[in-house]
Structures are given as C-alpha cells and as structure tokens.
Design a protein around this motif. Structure first.
Motif, mmCIF file in Angstrom:
data_model
loop_
_atom_site.group_PDB
_atom_site.id
_atom_site.type_symbol
_atom_site.label_atom_id
_atom_site.label_comp_id
_atom_site.label_asym_id
_atom_site.label_seq_id
_atom_site.Cartn_x
_atom_site.Cartn_y
_atom_site.Cartn_z
ATOM 1 N N GLU A 1 -17.362 23.149 8.957
ATOM 2 C CA GLU A 1 -17.118 23.178 7.734
ATOM 3 C C GLU A 1 -17.053 24.888 7.212
ATOM 4 O O GLU A 1 -17.564 25.706 7.589
ATOM 5 C CB GLU A 1 -18.478 23.124 6.957
ATOM 6 N N ASP B 1 -15.241 27.624 2.011
ATOM 7 C CA ASP B 1 -14.674 26.957 0.794
ATOM 8 C C ASP B 1 -14.846 25.443 0.762
ATOM 9 O O ASP B 1 -14.581 25.000 -0.429
ATOM 10 C CB ASP B 1 -13.061 27.184 0.956
ATOM 11 N N ASP B 2 -15.077 24.951 1.978
ATOM 12 C CA ASP B 2 -15.182 23.562 1.974
ATOM 13 C C ASP B 2 -16.549 23.173 1.337
ATOM 14 O O ASP B 2 -16.651 22.147 0.672
ATOM 15 C CB ASP B 2 -15.486 22.544 3.362
ATOM 16 N N LEU B 3 -17.497 23.838 1.350
ATOM 17 C CA LEU B 3 -18.783 23.699 1.236
ATOM 18 C C LEU B 3 -19.104 23.748 -0.420
ATOM 19 O O LEU B 3 -19.351 22.751 -1.018
ATOM 20 C CB LEU B 3 -19.763 24.557 1.938
ATOM 21 N N ASP C 1 -24.590 17.039 -3.402
ATOM 22 C CA ASP C 1 -24.177 18.532 -3.535
ATOM 23 C C ASP C 1 -23.111 19.048 -2.577
ATOM 24 O O ASP C 1 -22.193 19.816 -2.813
ATOM 25 C CB ASP C 1 -25.357 19.309 -2.905
ATOM 26 N N LEU C 2 -22.881 18.129 -1.270
ATOM 27 C CA LEU C 2 -22.294 18.543 -0.172
ATOM 28 C C LEU C 2 -20.695 18.444 -0.475
ATOM 29 O O LEU C 2 -19.965 19.175 -0.809
ATOM 30 C CB LEU C 2 -22.813 18.060 1.128
ATOM 31 N N ALA C 3 -20.464 17.025 -0.385
ATOM 32 C CA ALA C 3 -18.950 16.792 -0.631
ATOM 33 C C ALA C 3 -17.891 17.636 -0.243
ATOM 34 O O ALA C 3 -17.401 18.284 -0.941
ATOM 35 C CB ALA C 3 -18.763 16.717 -2.234
ATOM 36 N N PRO C 4 -18.048 17.804 1.147
ATOM 37 C CA PRO C 4 -17.031 18.869 1.704
ATOM 38 C C PRO C 4 -15.641 18.259 1.576
ATOM 39 O O PRO C 4 -15.392 17.161 1.715
ATOM 40 C CB PRO C 4 -17.479 18.849 3.062
ATOM 41 N N ARG C 5 -15.021 19.192 0.973
ATOM 42 C CA ARG C 5 -13.544 18.820 0.608
ATOM 43 C C ARG C 5 -12.726 18.670 1.962
ATOM 44 O O ARG C 5 -11.781 17.740 1.721
ATOM 45 C CB ARG C 5 -12.861 19.870 -0.468
ATOM 46 N N ARG C 6 -12.860 19.382 3.031
ATOM 47 C CA ARG C 6 -12.272 19.076 4.305
ATOM 48 C C ARG C 6 -13.358 19.503 5.171
ATOM 49 O O ARG C 6 -13.674 20.361 5.391
ATOM 50 C CB ARG C 6 -11.166 19.832 4.169
ATOM 51 N N ALA C 7 -13.775 18.574 6.044
ATOM 52 C CA ALA C 7 -14.617 18.779 7.118
ATOM 53 C C ALA C 7 -14.089 17.989 8.525
ATOM 54 O O ALA C 7 -13.635 16.811 8.398
ATOM 55 C CB ALA C 7 -15.854 18.303 6.899
ATOM 56 N N VAL C 8 -13.469 18.685 9.315
ATOM 57 C CA VAL C 8 -12.985 18.080 10.419
ATOM 58 C C VAL C 8 -13.964 17.876 11.658
ATOM 59 O O VAL C 8 -14.790 18.618 11.711
ATOM 60 C CB VAL C 8 -11.831 19.227 11.071
#
Lengths: 89, 89
Positions: free
Chosen positions: A77, A80-82, B81-88
């Motif tokens: 993560e 910026d993703d977080l 809260d998290l909703a990581p927009r991009r998490a690989v």
C-alpha cells in the motif's frame, strides 16, 4: 516515500497465534469476535524516483526477503492509496 | 464487520527486528531503504450493531490485550476507512 507492506498467512494456513489471541479475547469477555488473524506490517521508507518505481522495488523486496511465498501473501500500500478517512489512534 | 488493527512500537523504541531486516535488504542490494519498522497487523472479524460499537469494542481489546501500552501504539482502521484505491497483492 513511505510504503506499507502487509504480510499475512495465506487463507488456508492455520494461524496459531491468531487462534490463541481469539481465545484469550473470548476469556476476557469479547465473545463477539468470530475470526482473528495476526500478520506483520512493515513500514518502509525509501528513496525512489516515482511511485511506480517505489512499488516495484518493494515488490522485489517482498519476493526476496519480506514474505515467505509458500505460506504468506503480501499487500503493498502506497501512502497515496491509503488516505484513511478516519483512523483512531 | 472487519476491523484492522495495526500495532507498532512507539517511535522512540528501538526496533531490533526492523533494523535487522533493513540491514538484510541492504545486503541484497536494496540500499535505497532509509527506514524500516516491523509491527503487527491484526485482522478482526466481529459482530457489532454499528461501526461505532465495533470500533469501541476493538479499542477495548487493544487496551486490554492486543497492544502493550508501554511500548506500542495502535491504530484501528474500519473496512470503510481503508478503501485502498490501488493495492497490489
């Protein structure tokens, strides 16, 4: 650049530590916990030209050292993703 | 409801494991890592009427068992809260 790596046991792998913590919580009156798993968070601060570079390098680190690919999954993560909208400390 | 708890050593506390990992990474050619700290991620699944209730209960769990308040800080993150927009992975 700050990168957060989460390393967790794969779903099928028995998490002995998590089971022990869940049991201890039940003993303290937290019977509403239905599942609990324990993993590692690794906060990495590194120099990298771009976010893509940073992510790629941390991916290499995971594959070579940070995670055991037989037993563990990892998630990378970027800061910026977080952007947790609400995180209570 | 899924709640993620991050438990980390307080900033002033020496992180021996993190220092060892950083050193090992440098030995593998990852010299760009300037700081690295290792903590725990605890994924809790629990029954709770509302997100606020869930957060409050997990806070109690942290204070009573999950974190050592002398050495560690904890952060509670709800799934929303998290909703990581991009998490690989």
């Amino acid at each position: 650049m700050k990168v957060r790596v989460l390393v967790r046991l794969k779903p099928g792998i028995l998490d002995v530590q998590g089971a022990a913590v869940k049991r201890a919580l039940a003993g303290l009156g937290f019977a509403e916990v239905t599942d609990l798993r324990v993993g590692k968070v690794i906060d990495v601060e590194l120099g990298a030209a771009t976010a893509e570079d940073g992510r790629a390098r941390v991916g290499e680190m995971c594959q070579r050292l940070l995670a055991n690919p037989v037993l563990e999954d990892y998630t990378i993560e970027m800061a910026d993703d977080l952007a947790p909208r609400r995180a209570v400390r």
